[in-house]
Scaffold this motif. Structure first.
Motif, PDB file in Angstrom:
ATOM      1  N   TYR A   1      70.790   5.336  41.262  1.00 17.45           N
ATOM      2  CA  TYR A   1      70.774   5.629  42.990  1.00 17.45           C
ATOM      3  C   TYR A   1      72.141   6.706  43.159  1.00 17.45           C
ATOM      4  CZ  TYR A   1      70.740   5.060  47.977  1.00 17.45           C
ATOM      5  OH  TYR A   1      71.044   5.184  49.442  1.00 17.45           O
ATOM      6  N   TYR A   2      72.649   6.700  42.218  1.00 16.86           N
ATOM      7  CA  TYR A   2      74.260   7.592  42.214  1.00 16.86           C
ATOM      8  C   TYR A   2      74.133   8.814  40.889  1.00 16.86           C
ATOM      9  CZ  TYR A   2      74.983   3.317  44.262  1.00 16.86           C
ATOM     10  OH  TYR A   2      75.285   2.355  45.792  1.00 16.86           O
ATOM     11  N   VAL A   3      73.508   8.477  40.073  1.00 16.70           N
ATOM     12  CA  VAL A   3      73.632   9.651  39.173  1.00 16.70           C
ATOM     13  C   VAL A   3      71.944   9.518  38.250  1.00 16.70           C
ATOM     14  CG1 VAL A   3      75.923   9.581  38.646  1.00 16.70           C
ATOM     15  CG2 VAL A   3      73.815   7.966  37.760  1.00 16.70           C
ATOM     16  N   GLU A   4      71.466  10.903  37.753  1.00 14.97           N
ATOM     17  CA  GLU A   4      70.192  11.566  37.718  1.00 14.97           C
ATOM     18  C   GLU A   4      70.242  11.108  35.915  1.00 14.97           C
ATOM     19  OE1 GLU A   4      68.403  16.007  37.118  1.00 14.97           O
ATOM     20  OE2 GLU A   4      69.785  15.312  39.229  1.00 14.97           O
ATOM     21  N   SER A   5      71.334  11.683  34.963  1.00 16.99           N
ATOM     22  CA  SER A   5      70.826  10.983  33.971  1.00 16.99           C
ATOM     23  C   SER A   5      71.993  11.042  33.269  1.00 16.99           C
ATOM     24  CB  SER A   5      69.606  11.935  33.963  1.00 16.99           C
ATOM     25  OG  SER A   5      70.875  12.904  33.216  1.00 16.99           O
ATOM     26  N   LYS A   6      72.357  10.975  32.034  1.00 22.29           N
ATOM     27  CA  LYS A   6      72.916  10.499  31.308  1.00 22.29           C
ATOM     28  C   LYS A   6      73.940  12.104  31.123  1.00 22.29           C
ATOM     29  CE  LYS A   6      73.587   9.818  26.495  1.00 22.29           C
ATOM     30  NZ  LYS A   6      73.657   8.599  25.477  1.00 22.29           N
TER      31      LYS A   6
END
Lengths: 229, 229
Positions: A66-71
Motif C-alpha cells: 500500500y506504501y511501496v510498489e516493489s523492493k
C-alpha cells in the motif's frame, strides 16, 4: 428518530482529515523505507526480503504494497533520499564563507556525514546497480551533479592558490572515492564516532600521507595572499 | 572383416586426450567468465541475463551450464579472480625494494591497474553484494587481507618516517577508497589511459590537494636517511 444535531464546531469525524491522512501515509511510507534501508545495509539488497521488512514493522507484506510498489522501488527511493541528503548538505556547505578550500572541506564533511547514516550508506553499499537502466540513469545524473560541485570547488581553489594545481576532475573523483568508502567500512555500532572517522579521512585527502615540511620552514604562499585579496 | 591394424605410435584418437579436454574446458569456462564480466560491468549484474552471455558466445544457455552453475557462481568467480589479481599484484609490488613508501606506491599502482581491468572493475562495480551470505564472507576475508597489506605498509612507513603519523587503519581505507573509485568512473574506451588515471589519483592520495611548500625550502627528512640505512 433523526440523530440529535451536533454544533458544527464541536463535531469531529472519526476518520482523519485528508491532510492528517496524507501525513500518516507519508510517515508510514518513511517507516517502510527506514526499515528496508537498514536491512539492505546490513544484509545486502538481494538477501533482504519484503517479508522481513514487514515482520520488523509488525505488518503483513500486502500492507507494505500500500506504501511501496516493489523492493526495487524502495531501493530507488532510498538511494534518491541519500543522494538528495548529500546534495543538500553540499549546497549548504558551499554557502559557508572562506576560501574555496574552506568550502570544499565543509562539503567533504557534509558528504562524509551522510554516508555514515542509513540512506547515505545505502548509496555506497548498494547503490543503483540492482535497478533497471532508466532508474540508474536518473540516479547517476544526481551523482554527476555532486561530482561537479567538488570539481568546481577544486578549480576555484586552484585559481585562488589554496589548492595545488592538479587534474580537478580526477581529484574530485579521488576525494569522492575516499569519502564514499567510509560508507563501506564504517560501523555505527563500532568504537569510532562518525565525526572522527570523517576528520581523519578528510585529513588524508587534503594533506596526503607523505610528511610535510614543518610549517615554520615553509615559504609564504603567494596564493594565500591572492585568496584574501 | 576386422579393421586393419594401425601401429600404436601413429594412431590418433578423434577425441582429445584428457589433458587437452581439461584445458579446453578451462578455456571455455574462462571465455564465459570474460564475457559475463564485461556485461556485468557495462549493464549491471541484474540487468545481465545468461541468455545474453550465451548469445555473445554463439552458444545456447544449456551449454553455459556445462561450465558454470549459475549467474551467482559466475559473479563469485569473477570477484574472486579480481581480488586474487589485486592480492598477487600487491604481493609482487611489496617485494620491490625501497622504503615502505616506495612499496606502498607500487602496491597502489598494482591495485589501480587491476580495477581498470575487467575482473577488478567487477569487484568495484558489482562486488559481492548480490551473493549469498557465505560467499560474501569468503570474498570479504580476501578484501580484509588487502586492507591489511596497505595498513601494514603505512605503519612501516610511519616508523621509517617516510609517512606522516596518522591512523594507519583509516588511512589504508582512504587510499583503498580513492583507488577503488577508479573502477567506478574509469572508461577504458575514454581518452584517459589507465596509467595516467592511476598516477594522478595516487598523487592526490600521497600528497593531498593542499599546496606544499616548494621542495627547495623543505627541511631534510631524517626518516629518508633511516629508510636507506
Amino acid at each position: 428518530m433523526p440523530p440529535s444535531p451536533v454544533p458544527a464546531e464541536t463535531f469531529t469525524s472519526p476518520w482523519p482529515a485528508a491532510a492528517a491522512r496524507a501525513r500518516g501515509r507519508a510517515d508510514k511510507r518513511e517507516a517502510v523505507l527506514r526499515t528496508a534501508v537498514r536491512l539492505f545495509n546490513e544484509k545486502g539488497f538481494h538477501a533482504t526480503s519484503l517479508d522481513e521488512v514487514a515482520e520488523r514493522l509488525h505488518v503483513t507484506k500486502p500492507t507494505l504494497y500500500y506504501y511501496v510498489e516493489s523492493k526495487e522501488a524502495i531501493l530507488f527511493a532510498c538511494v534518491e533520499i541519500g543522494l538528495e541528503m548529500v546534495r543538500e548538505g553540499i549546497a549548504e556547505a558551499a554557502k559557508s564563507g572562506g576560501s574555496a578550500l574552506d568550502k570544499l572541506r565543509a562539503c567533504m564533511r557534509a558528504y562524509a556525514s551522510v554516508v555514515t547514516r542509513d540512506f547515505g550508506m545505502c548509496v555506497i553499499r548498494v547503490g543503483e546497480e540492482p535497478l533497471p537502466a532508466d532508474s540508474r540513469r536518473r540516479l547517476r545524473a544526481l551523482k554527476a551533479k555532486i561530482d561537479h560541485e567538488f570539481r568546481s570547488l577544486i578549480e576555484q581553489g586552484i585559481a585562488e592558490g589554496v589548492i595545488a594545481p592538479c587534474d580537478a576532475k580526477l581529484a574530485a573523483f579521488t576525494l569522492a572515492g575516499g569519502l564514499s568508502w567510509i560508507g563501506r567500512w564504517y560501523d555505527p555500532a563500532g568504537p569510532l564516532d562518525a565525526d572522527t572517522a570523517a576528520e581523519r579521512c578528510i585529513a588524508v585527502l587534503l594533506n596526503g600521507i607523505v610528511p610535510r615540511a614543518p610549517a615554520a620552514k615553509r615559504a609564504p604562499k603567494p596564493a594565500a595572499r591572492k585568496a584574501r585579496a
